[in-house]
Scaffold this active site. Structure first.
Site, PDB file in Angstrom:
ATOM      1  N   SER A 246     -53.077 -15.696 -15.611  1.00 55.16           N
ATOM      2  CA  SER A 246     -52.146 -16.295 -16.578  1.00 55.16           C
ATOM      3  C   SER A 246     -52.977 -16.889 -17.704  1.00 55.16           C
ATOM      4  O   SER A 246     -54.159 -17.226 -17.497  1.00 55.16           O
ATOM      5  CB  SER A 246     -51.359 -17.411 -15.886  1.00 55.16           C
ATOM      6  OG  SER A 246     -50.755 -18.260 -16.834  1.00 55.16           O
TER       7      SER A 246
ATOM      8  N   LYS B 167     -55.233 -20.064 -11.315  1.00 55.94           N
ATOM      9  CA  LYS B 167     -55.276 -18.915 -12.227  1.00 55.94           C
ATOM     10  C   LYS B 167     -56.666 -18.754 -12.843  1.00 55.94           C
ATOM     11  O   LYS B 167     -57.127 -17.642 -13.091  1.00 55.94           O
ATOM     12  CB  LYS B 167     -54.193 -19.061 -13.300  1.00 55.94           C
ATOM     13  CG  LYS B 167     -52.784 -18.936 -12.732  1.00 55.94           C
ATOM     14  CD  LYS B 167     -52.596 -17.602 -12.038  1.00 55.94           C
ATOM     15  CE  LYS B 167     -51.242 -17.386 -11.424  1.00 55.94           C
ATOM     16  NZ  LYS B 167     -51.089 -16.111 -10.747  1.00 55.94           N
TER      17      LYS B 167
ATOM     18  N   TYR C 248     -51.826 -25.084 -10.403  1.00 57.05           N
ATOM     19  CA  TYR C 248     -51.517 -23.755 -10.958  1.00 57.05           C
ATOM     20  C   TYR C 248     -52.646 -23.293 -11.881  1.00 57.05           C
ATOM     21  O   TYR C 248     -53.158 -22.172 -11.744  1.00 57.05           O
ATOM     22  CB  TYR C 248     -50.184 -23.797 -11.724  1.00 57.05           C
ATOM     23  CG  TYR C 248     -49.735 -22.420 -12.176  1.00 57.05           C
ATOM     24  CD1 TYR C 248     -49.180 -21.523 -11.267  1.00 57.05           C
ATOM     25  CD2 TYR C 248     -49.864 -22.020 -13.506  1.00 57.05           C
ATOM     26  CE1 TYR C 248     -48.774 -20.254 -11.668  1.00 57.05           C
ATOM     27  CE2 TYR C 248     -49.461 -20.756 -13.918  1.00 57.05           C
ATOM     28  CZ  TYR C 248     -48.914 -19.872 -12.990  1.00 57.05           C
ATOM     29  OH  TYR C 248     -48.518 -18.613 -13.395  1.00 57.05           O
TER      30      TYR C 248
HETATM   31  N1  LIG Z   1     -43.479 -15.775 -15.681  1.00 56.63           N
HETATM   32  C1  LIG Z   1     -44.513 -16.170 -16.369  1.00 56.63           C
HETATM   33  O1  LIG Z   1     -44.349 -16.759 -17.439  1.00 56.63           O
HETATM   34  C2  LIG Z   1     -45.926 -15.891 -15.899  1.00 56.63           C
HETATM   35  C3  LIG Z   1     -46.945 -15.998 -16.834  1.00 56.63           C
HETATM   36  C4  LIG Z   1     -48.257 -15.722 -16.464  1.00 56.63           C
HETATM   37  C5  LIG Z   1     -48.534 -15.357 -15.166  1.00 56.63           C
HETATM   38  N2  LIG Z   1     -47.534 -15.262 -14.257  1.00 56.63           N
HETATM   39  C6  LIG Z   1     -47.903 -14.853 -12.899  1.00 56.63           C
HETATM   40  O2  LIG Z   1     -47.335 -13.588 -12.631  1.00 56.63           O
HETATM   41  C7  LIG Z   1     -47.023 -13.461 -11.254  1.00 56.63           C
HETATM   42  C8  LIG Z   1     -45.546 -13.123 -11.103  1.00 56.63           C
HETATM   43  O3  LIG Z   1     -44.786 -14.116 -11.760  1.00 56.63           O
HETATM   44  P1  LIG Z   1     -43.233 -13.948 -12.046  1.00 56.63           P
HETATM   45  O4  LIG Z   1     -42.924 -14.754 -13.234  1.00 56.63           O
HETATM   46  O5  LIG Z   1     -42.851 -12.525 -11.995  1.00 56.63           O
HETATM   47  O6  LIG Z   1     -42.680 -14.723 -10.761  1.00 56.63           O
HETATM   48  P2  LIG Z   1     -41.264 -14.596 -10.055  1.00 56.63           P
HETATM   49  O7  LIG Z   1     -41.079 -15.861  -9.296  1.00 56.63           O
HETATM   50  O8  LIG Z   1     -40.238 -14.209 -11.037  1.00 56.63           O
HETATM   51  O9  LIG Z   1     -41.508 -13.378  -9.032  1.00 56.63           O
HETATM   52  C9  LIG Z   1     -42.528 -13.498  -8.067  1.00 56.63           C
HETATM   53  C10 LIG Z   1     -42.297 -12.528  -6.920  1.00 56.63           C
HETATM   54  O10 LIG Z   1     -43.298 -12.807  -5.944  1.00 56.63           O
HETATM   55  C11 LIG Z   1     -42.674 -12.987  -4.678  1.00 56.63           C
HETATM   56  N3  LIG Z   1     -43.461 -13.907  -3.863  1.00 56.63           N
HETATM   57  C12 LIG Z   1     -43.517 -15.257  -3.976  1.00 56.63           C
HETATM   58  N4  LIG Z   1     -44.321 -15.750  -3.024  1.00 56.63           N
HETATM   59  C13 LIG Z   1     -44.768 -14.695  -2.290  1.00 56.63           C
HETATM   60  C14 LIG Z   1     -45.617 -14.570  -1.171  1.00 56.63           C
HETATM   61  N5  LIG Z   1     -46.150 -15.640  -0.575  1.00 56.63           N
HETATM   62  N6  LIG Z   1     -45.884 -13.331  -0.694  1.00 56.63           N
HETATM   63  C15 LIG Z   1     -45.336 -12.237  -1.270  1.00 56.63           C
HETATM   64  N7  LIG Z   1     -44.501 -12.304  -2.327  1.00 56.63           N
HETATM   65  C16 LIG Z   1     -44.228 -13.514  -2.826  1.00 56.63           C
HETATM   66  C17 LIG Z   1     -41.278 -13.493  -4.990  1.00 56.63           C
HETATM   67  O11 LIG Z   1     -40.380 -13.251  -3.931  1.00 56.63           O
HETATM   68  C18 LIG Z   1     -40.935 -12.717  -6.252  1.00 56.63           C
HETATM   69  O12 LIG Z   1     -40.360 -11.468  -5.963  1.00 56.63           O
HETATM   70  C19 LIG Z   1     -47.403 -14.789 -10.616  1.00 56.63           C
HETATM   71  O13 LIG Z   1     -48.706 -14.670 -10.072  1.00 56.63           O
HETATM   72  C20 LIG Z   1     -47.402 -15.748 -11.790  1.00 56.63           C
HETATM   73  O14 LIG Z   1     -48.243 -16.845 -11.581  1.00 56.63           O
HETATM   74  C21 LIG Z   1     -46.231 -15.525 -14.589  1.00 56.63           C
END
Ligand SMILES: NC(=O)c1ccc[n+]([C@@H]2O[C@H](COP(=O)([O-])OP(=O)(O)OC[C@H]3O[C@@H](n4cnc5c(N)ncnc54)[C@H](O)[C@@H]3O)[C@@H](O)[C@H]2O)c1
Length: 275
Positions: free
Chosen positions: A151, A169, A165
């Site tokens: 991230s 990351k 967090y």
């Molecule tokens: N949304 C953002 O703005 C953003 C920005 C930068 C990075 N990220 C990163 O991207 C990744 C996905 O984020 P997102 O926004 O799609 O999240 P989200 O919460 O929308 O989706 C995450 C998915 O991961 C699954 N999950 C959660 N814990 C789990 C576990 N212990 N084992 C297996 N699956 C699990 C959830 O069920 C869900 O389907 C994360 O690593 C997050 O930190 C997100």
């Protein structure tokens, strides 16, 4: 012209996406399937995971859901063996499963919450990469692509985030470099992607005012959509990135370039796909 793009073709490749049921993981899985890869969806959410796998099968590739909590080492090992049992091999792995927190009060942040977040975002990602690499090393030819989702919080400190967090990351970005350093000899590329604020279920807890502020400070003028990651994921999963390893691809519409105090001068014409 089409043949010139075959460098991005993933026909015959097999992939695994953790946290692939929703959000960024679902977008990564969709991009890989659109390029021809068979994709396994690993997640803790069975209902959504099954739905995502079904939507990928509509793209004429194989896809199945498997339940895996990435904070559980045994489940990770079973996840890898299930993928190999069904697909015969593992070529591409996207380590995306992660959780966020909206709490900027580290002075009172509970240790058990820190531990829970690290167990998924960092320990879980490391264990996934470890067992994925073991499988890729066993295969002939020995090669593979591992893509870790970090991230911009791993590069700059973010409001609406916290130490756990951001530290998780940041650690993912550096872990990626070390694994790339070690596994280049096995022909395994390890890179990370750092998205900014992406409109996913994780972001649904943010306020409209906060989202407007992001638009105001993003030169490309809109909040990141999951589809904005199709190109970057395809690049890192395909032969197009064969000579790139240990790198962190920041995909943020220019958000971290500097317009924090004054709103950015944004794009004034709609992006090509919205004209
Ligand atoms: N949304 C953002 O703005 C953003 C920005 C930068 C990075 N990220 C990163 O991207 C990744 C996905 O984020 P997102 O926004 O799609 O999240 P989200 O919460 O929308 O989706 C995450 C998915 O991961 C699954 N999950 C959660 N814990 C789990 C576990 N212990 N084992 C297996 N699956 C699990 C959830 O069920 C869900 O389907 C994360 O690593 C997050 O930190 C997100």
């Amino acid at each position: 012209m089409k043949e010139n793009l075959s460098i991005f073709d993933l026909t015959g490749k097999t992939a695994l996406v953790t946290g692939g049921a929703a959000g960024i993981g679902r977008a990564c899985a969709t991009a890989l399937a659109m390029a021809g890869a068979d994709v396994a969806i690993a997640d803790v959410n069975k209902d959504l995971g099954e739905k995502t796998a079904a939507s990928l099968r509509e793209l004429d590739v194989k896809s199945f859901f498997l339940r895996c909590d990435v904070s559980n080492e045994e489940q990770i090992q079973t996840m890898i063996s299930s993928v190999v049992e069904v697909f015969g091999k593992l070529d591409i792995a996207v380590n995306n499963a992660g959780i966020g927190v909206i709490s900027d009060q580290d002075e009172i942040f509970p240790k058990n919450e820190w531990d829970k977040l690290m167990a998924i975002n960092l320990d879980g990602l490391w264990l996934c990469a470890k067992y994925q690499a073991q499988q890729m090393i066993r295969q002939t030819p020995t090669e593979g692509k591992i893509i870790n989702i970090s991230s911009i919080a791993g590069v700059v400190s973010l409001p609406m985030s916290n130490g756990a967090y951001d530290a998780s990351k940041s650690a993912v970005i550096h872990l990626t470099k070390q694994l790339a350093l070690q596994w280049g000899r096995f022909n395994i590329n390890v890179n990370s992607i750092s998205p900014s604020y992406v409109l996913t279920p994780m972001m649904s807890r943010t306020t409209l005012k906060f989202r407007q502020r992001i638009r105001d400070t993003t030169p490309m003028g809109h909040i990141q959509r999951p589809e904005d990651l199709y190109g970057p994921i395809l690049y890192l999963a395909s032969a197009a990135s064969d000579y790139m390893t240990g790198q962190n691809l920041i995909v943020d519409g220019g958000h971290t370039l500097g317009p924090w105090i004054e709103p950015a001068r944004k794009r004034e014409i709609p992006p090509p796909n919205q004209r």
